[in-house]
Design a protein around this motif. Sequence first.
Motif, PDB file in Angstrom:
ATOM      1  N   MET A  65       0.949  -1.145   0.064  1.00 26.28           N
ATOM      2  CA  MET A  65       0.004   0.109   0.084  1.00 26.28           C
ATOM      3  C   MET A  65       0.910   1.110   0.085  1.00 26.28           C
ATOM      4  SD  MET A  65      -3.123  -1.447  -0.112  1.00 26.28           S
ATOM      5  CE  MET A  65      -4.179  -0.041   0.233  1.00 26.28           C
ATOM      6  N   PRO A  66       0.427   2.464  -0.249  1.00 27.58           N
ATOM      7  CA  PRO A  66       1.240   3.589  -0.553  1.00 27.58           C
ATOM      8  C   PRO A  66       1.838   3.897   0.907  1.00 27.58           C
ATOM      9  CG  PRO A  66      -0.822   3.955  -1.845  1.00 27.58           C
ATOM     10  CD  PRO A  66      -0.946   2.645  -1.198  1.00 27.58           C
ATOM     11  N   ALA A  67       0.934   3.528   2.171  1.00 26.73           N
ATOM     12  CA  ALA A  67       1.777   3.719   3.238  1.00 26.73           C
ATOM     13  C   ALA A  67       3.042   3.009   3.652  1.00 26.73           C
ATOM     14  CB  ALA A  67       0.621   3.454   4.443  1.00 26.73           C
ATOM     15  N   ASP A  68       2.958   1.618   2.846  1.00 29.57           N
ATOM     16  CA  ASP A  68       4.225   0.921   3.180  1.00 29.57           C
ATOM     17  C   ASP A  68       5.407   1.274   2.402  1.00 29.57           C
ATOM     18  OD1 ASP A  68       2.478  -0.996   4.520  1.00 29.57           O
ATOM     19  OD2 ASP A  68       1.983  -1.653   2.416  1.00 29.57           O
ATOM     20  N   MET A  69       5.194   2.276   1.338  1.00 31.37           N
ATOM     21  CA  MET A  69       6.158   2.828   0.788  1.00 31.37           C
ATOM     22  C   MET A  69       6.536   4.297   1.490  1.00 31.37           C
ATOM     23  SD  MET A  69       6.576   0.604  -1.179  1.00 31.37           S
ATOM     24  CE  MET A  69       5.583  -0.806  -1.274  1.00 31.37           C
ATOM     25  N   ALA A  70       5.715   5.044   1.974  1.00 31.14           N
ATOM     26  CA  ALA A  70       5.868   6.301   2.508  1.00 31.14           C
ATOM     27  C   ALA A  70       6.683   5.901   4.078  1.00 31.14           C
ATOM     28  CB  ALA A  70       4.611   6.918   3.030  1.00 31.14           C
ATOM     29  N   ALA A  71       6.507   4.989   4.695  1.00 27.30           N
ATOM     30  CA  ALA A  71       7.089   4.782   5.735  1.00 27.30           C
ATOM     31  C   ALA A  71       8.544   4.819   5.627  1.00 27.30           C
ATOM     32  CB  ALA A  71       6.711   3.627   6.651  1.00 27.30           C
ATOM     33  N   PRO A  72       9.375   3.803   4.829  1.00 24.63           N
ATOM     34  CA  PRO A  72      10.859   3.922   4.777  1.00 24.63           C
ATOM     35  C   PRO A  72      11.131   5.211   3.981  1.00 24.63           C
ATOM     36  CG  PRO A  72       9.702   2.163   3.086  1.00 24.63           C
ATOM     37  CD  PRO A  72       8.685   2.883   4.093  1.00 24.63           C
ATOM     38  N   ALA A  73      10.210   5.943   3.203  1.00 20.98           N
ATOM     39  CA  ALA A  73      10.675   7.115   2.352  1.00 20.98           C
ATOM     40  C   ALA A  73      10.842   8.132   3.702  1.00 20.98           C
ATOM     41  CB  ALA A  73       9.483   7.483   1.558  1.00 20.98           C
ATOM     42  N   LEU A  74      10.019   8.182   4.487  1.00 23.59           N
ATOM     43  CA  LEU A  74      10.166   9.191   5.358  1.00 23.59           C
ATOM     44  C   LEU A  74      11.380   8.954   6.431  1.00 23.59           C
ATOM     45  CD1 LEU A  74       7.424  10.293   4.587  1.00 23.59           C
ATOM     46  CD2 LEU A  74       6.917  10.647   6.910  1.00 23.59           C
ATOM     47  N   PHE A  75      11.784   7.637   6.563  1.00 22.63           N
ATOM     48  CA  PHE A  75      12.906   7.436   7.591  1.00 22.63           C
ATOM     49  C   PHE A  75      14.261   7.701   6.855  1.00 22.63           C
ATOM     50  CE2 PHE A  75      16.404   4.160   7.892  1.00 22.63           C
ATOM     51  CZ  PHE A  75      16.979   4.445   8.820  1.00 22.63           C
ATOM     52  N   LEU A  76      14.199   7.357   5.333  1.00 19.13           N
ATOM     53  CA  LEU A  76      15.413   8.011   4.763  1.00 19.13           C
ATOM     54  C   LEU A  76      15.523   9.330   4.544  1.00 19.13           C
ATOM     55  CD1 LEU A  76      15.453   5.167   2.018  1.00 19.13           C
ATOM     56  CD2 LEU A  76      16.938   5.256   3.998  1.00 19.13           C
ATOM     57  N   LEU A  77      14.382  10.358   4.683  1.00 20.40           N
ATOM     58  CA  LEU A  77      14.205  11.400   4.820  1.00 20.40           C
ATOM     59  C   LEU A  77      14.701  12.355   6.257  1.00 20.40           C
ATOM     60  CD1 LEU A  77      11.331  12.292   2.409  1.00 20.40           C
ATOM     61  CD2 LEU A  77      13.706  12.696   1.911  1.00 20.40           C
ATOM     62  N   SER A  78      14.475  11.410   7.102  1.00 19.21           N
ATOM     63  CA  SER A  78      14.789  11.918   8.520  1.00 19.21           C
ATOM     64  C   SER A  78      16.360  11.872   8.986  1.00 19.21           C
ATOM     65  CB  SER A  78      13.995  11.045   9.385  1.00 19.21           C
ATOM     66  OG  SER A  78      14.577   9.959   9.635  1.00 19.21           O
ATOM     67  N   GLY A  79      16.430  12.662  10.152  1.00 19.72           N
ATOM     68  CA  GLY A  79      17.729  12.509  10.683  1.00 19.72           C
ATOM     69  C   GLY A  79      18.252  11.163  11.369  1.00 19.72           C
ATOM     70  N   ASP A  80      17.160  10.376  11.277  1.00 17.41           N
ATOM     71  CA  ASP A  80      17.339   8.914  11.688  1.00 17.41           C
ATOM     72  C   ASP A  80      18.441   8.196  10.952  1.00 17.41           C
ATOM     73  OD1 ASP A  80      16.043   9.224  14.050  1.00 17.41           O
ATOM     74  OD2 ASP A  80      13.982   8.488  13.502  1.00 17.41           O
ATOM     75  N   ALA A  81      18.172   8.375   9.552  1.00 13.33           N
ATOM     76  CA  ALA A  81      18.911   7.996   8.566  1.00 13.33           C
ATOM     77  C   ALA A  81      20.384   8.592   8.306  1.00 13.33           C
ATOM     78  CB  ALA A  81      18.080   7.736   7.212  1.00 13.33           C
ATOM     79  N   ARG A  82      20.847   9.708   9.106  1.00 18.11           N
ATOM     80  CA  ARG A  82      21.829  10.439   8.699  1.00 18.11           C
ATOM     81  C   ARG A  82      23.192   9.602   8.367  1.00 18.11           C
ATOM     82  NH1 ARG A  82      20.525  10.523  13.782  1.00 18.11           N
ATOM     83  NH2 ARG A  82      22.236   9.865  15.567  1.00 18.11           N
ATOM     84  N   HIS A  83      23.347   8.550   8.545  1.00 18.24           N
ATOM     85  CA  HIS A  83      24.440   7.651   8.225  1.00 18.24           C
ATOM     86  C   HIS A  83      24.324   6.590   7.179  1.00 18.24           C
ATOM     87  CE1 HIS A  83      28.804   7.107   8.928  1.00 18.24           C
ATOM     88  NE2 HIS A  83      28.644   5.863   9.228  1.00 18.24           N
ATOM     89  N   ILE A  84      23.122   6.908   6.536  1.00 14.60           N
ATOM     90  CA  ILE A  84      22.705   6.150   5.337  1.00 14.60           C
ATOM     91  C   ILE A  84      22.744   7.084   3.992  1.00 14.60           C
ATOM     92  CG2 ILE A  84      21.094   4.523   4.244  1.00 14.60           C
ATOM     93  CD1 ILE A  84      20.005   4.220   6.959  1.00 14.60           C
ATOM     94  N   THR A  85      23.620   6.583   3.053  1.00 16.27           N
ATOM     95  CA  THR A  85      23.381   7.441   1.790  1.00 16.27           C
ATOM     96  C   THR A  85      24.001   6.416   0.513  1.00 16.27           C
ATOM     97  OG1 THR A  85      23.887   9.573   0.732  1.00 16.27           O
ATOM     98  CG2 THR A  85      25.732   8.353   2.121  1.00 16.27           C
TER      99      THR A  85
END
Length: 265
Positions: A218-238
Amino acid sequence: MNRRFIDQVAIVTGAAAGIGFEIARQLAREGAFVILNDVDAEQAVNAAARISSEYRGHCLPLPGDAGSLPVIQALVDHAIDHFGRVDMVVANAGLTLFADFFEFSPADFQRIMNLNLQGAFFLTQAAARQMKRQATGGRILLMSSNIGQRAYPYLTAYSMTKAAISTMARSLVLELSPHGININAIAPGATLTERTELEDPAYAEVWSERIPIGKVGMPADMAAPALFLLSGDARHITGQTVVVDGGWSGVSNNPEVVIHSQLKK
């Protein structure tokens, strides 16, 4: 409720419906100002109004072809004019064309390359230039696909673009990291949206049988990892591509095989 994006400014393309809309909606829900793009002007205006009304926030429409260079620059300019900065970009707009390789036309090839690749590349460039000027870093999210990693019938041109998107995210680490800009991609699998349901009313049922976890995305299943990668929680992921497809790409050799029923045997 998390409020990870208060007063941050995001641009989301192809966001009047489906995955793009859900990402834009959830960014606004968590405090972001959003510039919402879609090629359908009426739908873009309605989607932005719906988000603004729902969250009493700022979601501004800017319709246009996200593969067009003037539209791309206008998106960045619109963000600067209204909010003074750009913190996040989601290059979600894309085109899927099913066609026999032997019959694929040059015109269709250019259409899909212009939106899926030119749009993503030059939106990333325009936004990264602004982020570099701001000297405050930023996050860029590209939209790949699990079809960019596996063979699937009649989607060669589309698959090429989505594989290139993952390569782009990986390659730009060298040029963007010194400026504090993280770039990643997500690769959605089969997702029930307004478009996919319209194309096939049995879409959810069919794909639920093919996906190991037994349900369509569902769209929400895609939005959840998207928001994680856009957040400061993913600061060491690129430079990474996160596949979000319920396990389909991990076990499917033949896309027409009904995997879920086989696993029950």
